[in-house]
Design a protein around this motif. Structure first.
Motif, PDB file in Angstrom:
ATOM      1  N   GLY A 119       0.864  -1.168   0.000  1.00  0.00           N
ATOM      2  CA  GLY A 119       0.000   0.000   0.000  1.00  0.00           C
ATOM      3  C   GLY A 119       0.900   1.217   0.000  1.00  0.00           C
ATOM      4  O   GLY A 119       1.563   1.503   1.001  1.00  0.00           O
ATOM      5  N   GLY A 120       0.956   1.914  -1.138  1.00  0.00           N
ATOM      6  CA  GLY A 120       1.923   2.994  -1.272  1.00  0.00           C
ATOM      7  C   GLY A 120       1.290   4.338  -1.575  1.00  0.00           C
ATOM      8  O   GLY A 120       0.203   4.422  -2.152  1.00  0.00           O
ATOM      9  N   SER A 121       1.989   5.391  -1.188  1.00  0.00           N
ATOM     10  CA  SER A 121       1.588   6.760  -1.489  1.00  0.00           C
ATOM     11  C   SER A 121       2.755   7.440  -2.187  1.00  0.00           C
ATOM     12  O   SER A 121       3.873   7.473  -1.656  1.00  0.00           O
ATOM     13  N   VAL A 122       2.509   7.955  -3.391  1.00  0.00           N
ATOM     14  CA  VAL A 122       3.550   8.599  -4.200  1.00  0.00           C
ATOM     15  C   VAL A 122       3.187  10.067  -4.376  1.00  0.00           C
ATOM     16  O   VAL A 122       2.043  10.397  -4.723  1.00  0.00           O
ATOM     17  N   SER A 123       4.148  10.948  -4.138  1.00  0.00           N
ATOM     18  CA  SER A 123       3.897  12.383  -4.307  1.00  0.00           C
ATOM     19  C   SER A 123       5.177  13.067  -4.763  1.00  0.00           C
ATOM     20  O   SER A 123       6.268  12.489  -4.731  1.00  0.00           O
TER      21      SER A 123
END
Length: 444
Positions: A119-123
């Motif tokens: 579960g990843g968050s890319v910004s």
């Protein structure tokens, strides 16, 4: 040399060679089972998703360059408008990825493969240069901007869970199938609205839930890349071209957490990727790599154990031979053979049990079964329960040392060398007063 002694030595050597054939059969069986395990891993990867590599995002700006070109026709100068199709690739100024992994096994029969879900968050943000960085060596040239899109390379898109949405400059855009760039291979892309020709900074972010097998890689293409990964799996393998920051790395029984901070100055990832996109071919790129390793691979451990099989059987036969010399108690070749076969069967028991229970319990049960059988048998062969228990104690020490060697890969050579040296010293001390020329001669 006394002929009886010579025949005995040759007979023991022949039996040792026979036992080596038995061990080679067991070893071939182990390798066959290991090959089947690899087939299952490939089969599961074909039906779900395999190793994953994340490349991007890359901002792609297709455009047509229009410029006048003079040519001569019938001695008259004429002008035509040429059109050149091009693409500009812009990499993020900043890129942050924060991800957490969960792990589980998938089974086919008794064989299994280790899977993960991230579960990843890319910004991050893009720095768009003035006029989009388009330059032309032709005078009076103009250009036409076509559909701009954001492209992300993902090795196996079957691993994507849900439908990710891009938040581009505070506007939500759904991702679509395909990276649209042959140089990135498989992946996803998001069609963007028109981009201003003024210099600007555009922020972006998206969530990415991705499943895979064995390892997860990310290529740090931004000018500044910050990656934070964590998992409850306590056996990670950090590899690739960039290792995590040592001060922030943590591995214990509860799992692991690791951080990377990588500048574009640390390598030539952007240059390599630009070349790859221009040639529309996929090449190797420097990456961060996190592997999920099983703490004990039963097949590789069993294969390593059989490498010591001949040593153990040879040492046991040597112990019998020394006992014959010291106690003048003849041991028949058939008895040597039965003992050797019992020790060879230890490895067959080990691999068959370890496919159904933990390796340590399999090793304990197989070694106890072998030692108990030999202790019982040798108490009759050596005509003394005490002697049988002594040999059982020595075998216990041998199997204990073997497990220590298997469990400690870094110290395996040292422990093995010390074991052999210690046993050789013990044999030399035990036979230091033996007159080898008098062995087998009649007593007057």
């Amino acid at each position: 040399m006394n002929k009886n002694l010579l025949y005995k030595v040759l007979g023991v050597l022949f039996l040792t060679l026979v036992m080596s054939w038995a061990l080679s059969y067991v070893n071939s069986l182990i390798l066959e089972r290991q090959a089947r395990q690899n087939e299952v891993i490939n089969q599961i990867a074909k039906s779900s998703s395999g190793r994953q590599t994340l490349v991007g995002p890359v901002l792609v700006i297709p455009y047509t360059l229009n410029y006048p070109q003079t040519y001569i026709e019938n001695n008259v100068d004429k002008i035509t408008i040429r059109h050149e199709e091009n693409k500009i690739y812009i990499y993020p100024e900043e890129l942050q990825l924060s991800g957490g992994f969960t792990n589980e096994f998938k089974y086919i029969g008794i064989y299994k493969a280790l899977m993960y879900q991230m579960g990843g968050s890319v910004s991050g943000k893009f720095k768009i240069p003035a006029n989009l960085g388009i330059k032309s060596e032709h005078a009076n040239s103009t250009y036409t901007i076509h559909d701009v899109y954001l492209s992300i390379g993902i090795t196996d898109t079957r691993g994507i869970i849900g439908k990710p949405t891009l938040n581009w400059n505070q506007t939500s855009i759904d991702f679509e199938q395909g990276s649209q760039l042959p140089g990135l291979g498989n992946g996803i892309h998001a069609a963007l609205s028109a981009i201003s020709l003024e210099e600007q900074h555009i922020p972006f972010d998206f969530k990415l839930n991705l499943g895979g097998m064995e390892s997860f890689d990310i290529v740090p293409i931004a000018n500044m890349n910050k990656v934070t990964l964590q998992s409850s799996w306590p056996h990670p393998s950090f590899s690739g071209s960039f290792l995590p920051i040592a001060a922030n790395q943590k591995i214990d029984d509860q799992g692991f957490s690791a951080n990377w901070a990588i500048s574009s100055l640390s390598g030539n990832v952007q240059e390599k990727l630009s070349s790859q996109l221009a040639s529309q071919s996929q090449q190797g790129l420097d990456s961060i790599s996190v592997g999920f390793v099983e703490p004990i691979n039963i097949y590789s451990q069993s294969d390593r154990a059989t490498k010591y099989g001949m040593l153990f059987i040879g040492l046991t036969f040597a112990g019998f031979f020394i006992f014959e010399i010291l106690k003048r108690l003849p041991i028949h070749p058939a008895q040597y053979t039965l003992v050797g076969l019992a020790m060879a069967l230890f490895y067959l028991l080990l691999i068959s049990l370890s496919e159904h229970m933990s390796f340590i319990w399999s090793y304990l049960i197989a070694s106890l079964a072998c030692i108990t059988l030999l202790a019982y048998y040798l108490s009759y062969v050596l005509k003394s329960k005490t002697h049988g228990l002594v040999f059982a104690g020595l075998l216990t020490a041998l199997y204990g040392a073997l497990y220590g060697i298997l469990a400690s890969e870094d110290n395996a050579l040292l422990m093995g060398s010390l074991l052999v040296f210690g046993l050789l010293a013990l044999g030399m001390i035990a036979t230091r007063k033996v007159d080898w020329y008098q062995i087998g001669l009649p007593v007057h």
